[in-house]
Design a protein around this motif. Structure first.
Motif: not given
Length: 191
Positions: A1-26
């Protein structure tokens, strides 16, 4: 279960990084649009100053034209007075044959004055014609500048509309990001 949470957190961090990049571009796009808007504002201000200068010149020309018109009216009045004097002299000419020579000399003098006035009227006519030509030329230039300013203003307005749309999109994306972060915090029990 911890692995799943970590995977979800990694996905969330990846999405947050993408959104941050988009925000910087804008943000960069917004900065470039702001610079462009400032440049166009400067151009519009310089065109307004030039238009004001031309208006001043046009007012000065109008004043000069009015002064010349007044001078012409004054000369017309003198011409009428001289005409009246000539009529009076003609009556005296028929009545007084003894002073015929003196009246003839006065008549010649007045004829010279009339010729002088005629030359002056011709010169004033040429001056007025030149002023009208200059005024028409200035008017054409001003009309051209008005059209050019209107086009530039339309372009600036369109660009502002695009910037406003980009800002609205950026606000929506930021709000979505905040909602996602809040959900993640709630899911993880951080709030």
């Amino acid at each position: 279960m911890e692995n799943q949470i970590l995977e979800i957190l990694k996905e969330i961090n990846g999405k947050l990084d993408k959104h941050s990049e988009q925000l910087d571009a804008h943000g960069e796009i917004l900065k470039s649009h702001t610079v462009l808007l400032n440049e166009h504002s400067g151009i519009l201000k310089s065109h307004t100053e030039l238009l004001n200068e031309h208006s001043g010149i046009l007012k000065a020309h109008s004043k000069t034209l009015q002064e010349h018109g007044d001078i012409l009216n004054s000369h017309t009045e003198k011409f009428t007075e001289h005409g009246d004097i000539l009529n009076s002299h003609t009556e005296k000419f028929t009545e007084q044959g003894d002073i015929l020579n003196s009246h003839t000399e006065k008549f010649k003098e007045q004829g010279d004055i009339l010729n002088s006035h005629t030359e002056t009227f011709k010169e004033h006519g040429q001056i007025l014609s030149s002023l009208r030509t200059g005024q028409e030329s200035l008017k054409a230039e001003i009309d051209g500048m008005r059209i050019e300013n209107a086009k530039e203003f339309g372009q600036i307005k369109e660009q502002l509309s695009n910037v406003e749309a980009s800002i609205d999109i950026l606000k929506d994306e930021t709000w979505d990001n905040k909602k996602n972060i809040y959900r993640i915090k709630n899911t993880m029990g951080l709030s």
